[in-house]
Design a protein around this motif. Structure first.
Motif, mmCIF file in Angstrom:
data_model
loop_
_atom_site.group_PDB
_atom_site.id
_atom_site.type_symbol
_atom_site.label_atom_id
_atom_site.label_comp_id
_atom_site.label_asym_id
_atom_site.label_seq_id
_atom_site.Cartn_x
_atom_site.Cartn_y
_atom_site.Cartn_z
ATOM 1 N N SER A 113 22.811 40.553 23.775
ATOM 2 C CA SER A 113 23.002 41.645 24.736
ATOM 3 C C SER A 113 21.923 41.623 25.814
ATOM 4 O O SER A 113 22.198 41.892 26.994
ATOM 5 C CB SER A 113 23.001 42.997 24.012
ATOM 6 O OG SER A 113 21.789 43.188 23.310
ATOM 7 N N ASP A 117 22.491 41.172 29.892
ATOM 8 C CA ASP A 117 22.005 42.145 30.868
ATOM 9 C C ASP A 117 21.010 41.538 31.855
ATOM 10 O O ASP A 117 20.959 41.951 33.021
ATOM 11 C CB ASP A 117 21.345 43.324 30.153
ATOM 12 C CG ASP A 117 22.337 44.188 29.398
ATOM 13 O OD1 ASP A 117 23.537 44.144 29.732
ATOM 14 O OD2 ASP A 117 21.913 44.890 28.452
ATOM 15 N N TYR A 118 20.210 40.573 31.384
ATOM 16 C CA TYR A 118 19.144 39.992 32.213
ATOM 17 C C TYR A 118 19.200 38.463 32.139
ATOM 18 O O TYR A 118 18.322 37.820 31.554
ATOM 19 C CB TYR A 118 17.771 40.503 31.753
ATOM 20 C CG TYR A 118 17.691 42.002 31.648
ATOM 21 C CD1 TYR A 118 17.621 42.795 32.795
ATOM 22 C CD2 TYR A 118 17.700 42.633 30.408
ATOM 23 C CE1 TYR A 118 17.564 44.172 32.712
ATOM 24 C CE2 TYR A 118 17.647 44.017 30.318
ATOM 25 C CZ TYR A 118 17.580 44.785 31.472
ATOM 26 O OH TYR A 118 17.517 46.145 31.382
ATOM 27 N N GLN A 285 10.982 45.420 27.852
ATOM 28 C CA GLN A 285 12.393 45.774 27.930
ATOM 29 C C GLN A 285 13.140 45.321 26.687
ATOM 30 O O GLN A 285 14.003 46.038 26.164
ATOM 31 C CB GLN A 285 13.022 45.147 29.181
ATOM 32 C CG GLN A 285 14.482 45.522 29.407
ATOM 33 C CD GLN A 285 14.663 47.009 29.623
ATOM 34 O OE1 GLN A 285 13.883 47.639 30.325
ATOM 35 N NE2 GLN A 285 15.700 47.578 29.021
ATOM 36 N N THR A 289 15.342 47.330 23.668
ATOM 37 C CA THR A 289 16.647 46.939 23.133
ATOM 38 C C THR A 289 16.615 46.940 21.614
ATOM 39 O O THR A 289 17.548 47.423 20.954
ATOM 40 C CB THR A 289 17.037 45.538 23.652
ATOM 41 O OG1 THR A 289 17.074 45.543 25.078
ATOM 42 C CG2 THR A 289 18.401 45.116 23.124
#
Length: 301
Positions: A113, A117-118, A285, A289
């Motif tokens: 995930s 996202d990145y 970050q 998560t």
């Protein structure tokens, strides 16, 4: 060294060829530009510009200086762009260490995930036993590690992430042994499939046996949970693994859990971070998560 702002004024003046235009670009007054240029010339002891009726032109010395100033400001601009990319998480690097089994069963879904996202963040994974991961963390080679607890080290902050339960499993050849609880002494007579020496899991199971007065040796030592599962499934012996990692095999009946008269204690997996090393924006970050997926860590924080 000359004031950096003077160099910026020199650069814009050289590119614009006009003091007034340079002042407009820099949002300062034209006399401020003239003063900065004059101060630079006096400090360096050379003329940097020829004053002309419609502007200014670089001298030979001014041109020589520009050849260094221009790439310097280009590098500074690139640095600022890099920082902005890091802030937006459109660049950067995530460095995580864990054992193969923890990478596969605990981290991979969250890495999926995070990568979705990145996608521009480069993910670097380092695998090894918990002591290896701790060493790499302390050396600064990774941002944080997923480790088996407990770990007591003054350099590290270790926070519980999840509670895991280990168990003994075997293939169909040993299925009848799953019908009633086994003593540690009985288990010790069976072929044991264990992780290699030096791993925290190997140390944990040996301590469990020792607590009941049983000394054991591995009949087969392997370097990963996946190999232990495969060898157990094929009937080579009894493997010590984390129960949640073999749920599919237990449900399918290719493995049977061997219950014990003395329960195997649960243990914790945690996040290890160096106290003196701030996390990168990418690492911070990713930890967010992880937090969303592990209630035990949220409670501990």
């Amino acid at each position: 060294m000359i004031n950096l702002e003077w160099y910026r004024i020199f650069y814009h003046t050289a590119k614009a060829g006009n003091l007034t235009k340079a002042a407009q670009e820099l949002y300062i007054t034209q006399p401020s530009v003239s003063y900065a240029i004059k101060q630079m010339e006096e400090t360096l002891g050379v003329k940097l510009f020829h004053r002309q009726s419609k502007g200014v032109k670089l001298t030979v010395e001014g041109q020589a200086l520009l050849e260094y100033v221009e790439p310097s400001f280009s590098l500074l601009d690139a640095g600022e762009a890099k920082i902005n990319n890091l802030k937006r998480l459109t660049g950067g690097e995530l460095r995580v260490g864990a054992s193969d089994s923890l990478l596969k069963h605990m981290l991979l879904p969250h890495l999926d995930s995070f990568h979705a996202d990145y996608p521009d963040i480069h993910i670097r994974l380092s695998h090894g036993k918990t002591p290896d991961i701790v060493h790499r963390l302390k050396e600064g080679h990774i941002d944080f590690g997923i480790v088996h607890m407990p770990i007591v080290d003054p350099m590290l902050e270790v926070t519980a992430l999840s509670v895991i339960q280990d168990c003994f499993v075997a293939g169909k050849a040993y299925k009848e042994l799953g019908e009633q609880p086994l003593t540690a002494e009985k288990l010790g007579t069976l072929p044991l499939l264990l992780l290699s020496q030096g791993s925290s899991t190997r140390r944990f199971v040996e301590q469990w046996f020792a607590g009941q007065g049983v000394a054991v040796e591995a009949d087969i030592e392997l370097g990963s949970i996946d190999l232990l599962v495969e060898f157990a499934r094929r009937g080579f012996g009894v493997a010590f693994v984390t129960r949640s990692f073999v749920q599919d095999e237990l449900a399918a009946g290719s493995l049977t859990e061997l219950r014990t008269t003395e329960p195997v204690p649960s243990r914790s997996v945690g996040i290890a971070i160096r106290k003196d090393m701030p996390l990168s924006l990418a690492a911070s970050q990713f930890l967010m998560t992880l937090r969303s997926g592990f209630p035990a860590w949220n409670a501990a924080r």
